[in-house]
Design a protein around this motif. Sequence first.
Motif, mmCIF file in Angstrom:
data_model
loop_
_atom_site.group_PDB
_atom_site.id
_atom_site.type_symbol
_atom_site.label_atom_id
_atom_site.label_comp_id
_atom_site.label_asym_id
_atom_site.label_seq_id
_atom_site.Cartn_x
_atom_site.Cartn_y
_atom_site.Cartn_z
ATOM 1 N N THR A 44 0.851 -1.186 0.000
ATOM 2 C CA THR A 44 0.000 0.000 0.000
ATOM 3 C C THR A 44 0.892 1.243 0.000
ATOM 4 O O THR A 44 2.086 1.147 0.317
ATOM 5 N N GLU A 48 1.948 -0.807 4.456
ATOM 6 C CA GLU A 48 1.364 -1.565 5.553
ATOM 7 C C GLU A 48 1.802 -3.026 5.570
ATOM 8 O O GLU A 48 1.883 -3.647 6.635
ATOM 9 N N ASP A 103 -5.975 -15.328 9.073
ATOM 10 C CA ASP A 103 -5.557 -13.961 9.404
ATOM 11 C C ASP A 103 -4.809 -13.313 8.250
ATOM 12 O O ASP A 103 -5.002 -12.132 7.938
ATOM 13 N N ARG A 105 -5.046 -14.242 4.967
ATOM 14 C CA ARG A 105 -5.959 -14.050 3.837
ATOM 15 C C ARG A 105 -6.840 -12.814 4.039
ATOM 16 O O ARG A 105 -6.995 -11.992 3.132
ATOM 17 N N GLN A 106 -7.391 -12.664 5.223
ATOM 18 C CA GLN A 106 -8.285 -11.528 5.468
ATOM 19 C C GLN A 106 -7.529 -10.204 5.384
ATOM 20 O O GLN A 106 -8.051 -9.215 4.862
ATOM 21 N N ARG A 107 -6.328 -10.185 5.899
ATOM 22 C CA ARG A 107 -5.546 -8.954 5.840
ATOM 23 C C ARG A 107 -5.262 -8.562 4.399
ATOM 24 O O ARG A 107 -5.411 -7.401 4.000
ATOM 25 N N GLU A 109 -6.862 -9.499 1.597
ATOM 26 C CA GLU A 109 -8.070 -9.145 0.867
ATOM 27 C C GLU A 109 -8.538 -7.731 1.229
ATOM 28 O O GLU A 109 -9.053 -6.999 0.375
ATOM 29 N N ALA A 110 -8.333 -7.344 2.483
ATOM 30 C CA ALA A 110 -8.716 -5.986 2.888
ATOM 31 C C ALA A 110 -7.821 -4.932 2.247
ATOM 32 O O ALA A 110 -8.275 -3.839 1.893
ATOM 33 N N LEU A 111 -6.550 -5.269 2.070
ATOM 34 C CA LEU A 111 -5.604 -4.304 1.504
ATOM 35 C C LEU A 111 -5.544 -4.337 -0.022
ATOM 36 O O LEU A 111 -5.016 -3.404 -0.637
ATOM 37 N N GLN A 112 -6.065 -5.396 -0.633
ATOM 38 C CA GLN A 112 -5.900 -5.604 -2.074
ATOM 39 C C GLN A 112 -6.249 -4.392 -2.939
ATOM 40 O O GLN A 112 -5.488 -4.061 -3.862
ATOM 41 N N ARG A 114 -5.735 -1.401 -2.555
ATOM 42 C CA ARG A 114 -4.742 -0.321 -2.466
ATOM 43 C C ARG A 114 -3.319 -0.788 -2.762
ATOM 44 O O ARG A 114 -2.376 -0.024 -2.587
#
Length: 501
Positions: A44, A48, A103, A105-107, A109-112, A114
Amino acid sequence: MSHEIELKLTLPPKALAALRRHPLIAEAPREGRACTLENTYFDTPELELRERRMAVRTRKAGNRWLQTVKCAAESAGGLSSRPEWEQPYANGAFDFSGIDREDVRQRLEALQPRLVPVFSTHFKRETVVLAPREGVKVLAMIDHGNIEANGQSRPLCELELELVEGAPTELYALALQLAENLPLTPENVSKAERGYHLFSNHALRPAKARPSRLQPEMSPVDAFRIIGFDCLSLWQANEAGARESDNPEFIHQLRVALRRLRSALRLFCPALPPAFVARWSDGLKEAADGLGAARDLDVMLDEILSPVAESGLADEGTLRLISMAVDRRDREKAATREQLLAASHGRQMLALAADLYGLQSDALVKSANLTTFARLQLTQLRKKARKRFAAAAELHPEQLHELRVSLKRLRYGIEFLLPLLPEKATVRYANELADIQETLGYINDEVVARSRLKAWAGKDPELRGGAAFVAGWHAPKIARLRKSVLPALEPILWGKAPWTR
């Protein structure tokens, strides 16, 4: 998910041909053809992923595209182990659905949305298969190319030994064979981390010792192993800077790493195998030999000669001596760089890492209470410092220097064992020791400089006058410190120690 275990080694590009000719490499079967790998690392705009010690990369090898995700690596002595997920990269879009750690995968996917390109690596990779014995298989990958970010480029030249089958110690065995006559150095810093340094335009900085990571439930041998690897990491981190930079702090911190290693070896000697102690008492001294001359001359310039020059009172003889010191310091720095590039230096680092991994303790030592061991050893170190104190009563330079060395060993011991001791009182005690040690250091530096300047001056009247002027300029401060240093130290050595019950 796969778990990648590899030993990363750097080498000068001029040594590549010799590496390819080495029988271990030249006679090994090839794993496919040499290929050019184009890698782009994403993060990002706020970096991050780097903050969370994760890496997301795309790789183009020929017509094939791959997506790779890596998490934080545990790295020591060049050997790293980390989780890795690799899959095809298609349609110019990331797909994190196959990552089996929720943990992670979710991180991602949330940042993808950006994620943007941050830096790239371009290198040619040659891979051979090393199988020295049944049940052991290692991929040896020679990478040669560049790291690029923000229009800047840095060379990349390394050998990675990746474990396919067998124990991690097999990687060190192979590396030591190669390092017999090749300048291979274990490397803890990944390509990704070097890329981030380049992207952020961060110059290489001297590293300092990190806080102790000991836990009370550890055995003495396990505690020594952790301290040993931390000291080795400090050695590694400053070795590259000492080769590439004129900053004298790199050599200073490299020497600190070796001194701390030698102090830890003495501190834990009762718990360690005698053969290990004997080998590394000599080995660490050998590694340190020759690294001190440039640092000693830097200290003489900074602490003894520069204050005289800055006073505006220096005569021509003093200025000539300063010029001589600068010239000799620069020559010693060049010699130090040559020593660091020699195959023997990297080989010592690899051998130490291998021996630290292989350290074993008997049942008695393994069951010893680490906190009790710490108190006993620190008490012994303080007793030795008291003996040095008594011997230094006449203020002879040699005895004052020996006293300083004993205080340094006591302070290092306290720093190693701090997590086992009352923190506030122990830190205060260590700081008091450091202040006295600094005073004794200045006294010793002046004595050494006075002797060196006298030798340089020879029979030259102007230079002899300059040497006398420097000694006279420092004389009032030296006299004051010599008078006060032992009275200031006495209550520290005979007062209540924070580690005693």
